[in-house]
Design an enzyme around this catalytic site. Structure first.
Site, PDB file in Angstrom:
ATOM      1  N   TYR A  37      44.306  32.992  36.282  1.00  0.00           N
ATOM      2  CA  TYR A  37      45.144  33.385  37.426  1.00  0.00           C
ATOM      3  C   TYR A  37      46.490  32.656  37.416  1.00  0.00           C
ATOM      4  O   TYR A  37      47.548  33.275  37.557  1.00  0.00           O
ATOM      5  CB  TYR A  37      44.366  33.112  38.734  1.00  0.00           C
ATOM      6  CG  TYR A  37      45.201  33.286  39.973  1.00  0.00           C
ATOM      7  CD1 TYR A  37      45.649  34.545  40.373  1.00  0.00           C
ATOM      8  CD2 TYR A  37      45.561  32.180  40.751  1.00  0.00           C
ATOM      9  CE1 TYR A  37      46.442  34.690  41.510  1.00  0.00           C
ATOM     10  CE2 TYR A  37      46.342  32.326  41.888  1.00  0.00           C
ATOM     11  CZ  TYR A  37      46.786  33.577  42.259  1.00  0.00           C
ATOM     12  OH  TYR A  37      47.581  33.720  43.369  1.00  0.00           O
ATOM     13  N   LYS A  60      49.327  40.196  40.480  1.00  0.00           N
ATOM     14  CA  LYS A  60      48.074  40.716  41.042  1.00  0.00           C
ATOM     15  C   LYS A  60      47.897  42.185  40.680  1.00  0.00           C
ATOM     16  O   LYS A  60      46.787  42.672  40.534  1.00  0.00           O
ATOM     17  CB  LYS A  60      48.052  40.497  42.558  1.00  0.00           C
ATOM     18  CG  LYS A  60      47.862  39.014  42.902  1.00  0.00           C
ATOM     19  CD  LYS A  60      48.148  38.673  44.339  1.00  0.00           C
ATOM     20  CE  LYS A  60      47.914  37.178  44.575  1.00  0.00           C
ATOM     21  NZ  LYS A  60      48.512  36.650  45.789  1.00  0.00           N
ATOM     22  N   SER A 109      52.904  36.563  42.553  1.00  0.00           N
ATOM     23  CA  SER A 109      51.886  37.525  43.002  1.00  0.00           C
ATOM     24  C   SER A 109      52.071  38.953  42.482  1.00  0.00           C
ATOM     25  O   SER A 109      51.174  39.768  42.655  1.00  0.00           O
ATOM     26  CB  SER A 109      51.837  37.556  44.525  1.00  0.00           C
ATOM     27  OG  SER A 109      51.038  36.518  44.981  1.00  0.00           O
TER      28      SER A 109
END
Ligand code: GLN
Length: 304
Positions: free
Chosen positions: A188, A64, A61
């Site tokens: 992603y 992100k 993450s």
């Protein structure tokens, strides 16, 4: 500074056996669970590391932040925030509930749904073109030219990522975007699988601490306005539903990943990175949080 980094390592190492490695991505279970590293990069590019600070791991993450910077640069503030909100959430990082009960738009770019929506903003004709932009931004932020992604972790996420797929389909059905879901998810998943060490991530932290300018080359990498956007979101949502407690106890702008990494930014002072794969119940590295806590107290780093 080296001594303080070493002390933070020794202090936090007592928590090495606490928590569990993320197992919902099968490939992540294969890492050596006992690794632990801490690294600081200051604003003139000096690096102070302890333990496994040069060991590479998947950023998960932490990507992100890279995705958000890449999308802001690609399509601008208004286009990005047309698809994602800027409010914290008390739910888990991969929660789907607010997509049903709220406006349909994910609450912020630091949770899975938000990062998938941010990925949908990137311009390009295929996954490769879009991911190329993310990788180029990762290289610039890490102060490197040879950043790669871990193909096995990528495939593992692609095979088992039904929850992320569900989030993406919910958002598409709610009109957040119209893109092909598999294409967005591949951007992603590849971004989550980017490999970096604490040294690389602390360099990224130092770029953000330095208002977007590389501490090693002096080159402007991120528009200072976008730095503000990213840091405010990190400070309110970077550790998902543990962001409030982290703000109180540590007070550093941060972003964690289920690979065990944490990126920390202390504006005008330094970038910090920690890596230890065992996670607490909220998906944040146990040792990493302890090391950040120690550094915050020893160096008076809280921004509050
Ligand atoms: N790749 C992970 C996922 O999509 C990232 C989550 C995280 O690091 N919190 O679930």
């Amino acid at each position: 500074m080296q001594q303080i980094v070493n002390s933070s390592y020794c202090y936090a190492k007592s928590w090495l056996n606490e928590g569990e490695v993320a197992d919902y991505i099968p490939e992540l279970c294969k890492v050596d669970k006992d690794q632990f590293g801490v690294c600081i990069t200051n604003l003139v590019g000096q690096t102070y590391g302890s333990g496994d600070f040069e060991q590479k791991f998947t950023v998960q993450s932490i990507c992100k932040v890279i995705l958000l910077i890449t999308a802001l640069k690609d399509v601008g503030f208004d286009a990005v925030f047309a698809r994602v909100g800027m409010e914290p959430t008390g739910d888990k990082f991969n929660s789907i509930i607010r997509l049903e009960t709220g406006s349909g738009k994910p609450l912020n770019p630091m949770i899975n749904a938000g990062a998938i929506a941010v990925s949908s903003c990137l311009k390009g004709t295929n996954v490769e073109e879009k991911f190329e932009k993310v990788l180029a931004m990762a290289n610039a932020l890490f102060g490197k030219t040879d950043t790669e992604y871990d193909k096995s972790v990528f495939l593992s996420e692609q095979t088992t990522g039904d929850r992320n797929r569900a989030l993406a389909y919910m958002m598409r059905s709610g009109g957040v975007f119209e893109n092909n879901v598999d294409e967005i998810l591949n951007v992603y998943f590849k971004s989550c699988s980017i490999l970096a060490s604490c040294k690389d991530i602390s360099h990224m932290g130092a770029v953000l601490a330095n208002e977007g300018r590389s501490p090693t080359t002096g080159k402007m990498i991120v528009d200072p306005f976008f730095v503000k956007v990213v840091l405010s979101l990190m400070s309110i949502c970077g550790l998902y539903d543990a962001s409030g407690e982290f703000a109180l106890r540590v007070g550093i702008c941060a972003k964690s990943g289920v690979g065990g990494g944490i990126l920390g930014v202390v504006p005008n002072r330094m970038g910090i990175a920690t890596f230890a794969p065992r996670l607490d119940s909220k998906g944040n590295s146990c040792c990493g949080i302890k090391a950040m806590e120690y550094l915050s107290q020893a160096l008076s780093l809280s921004i509050f």
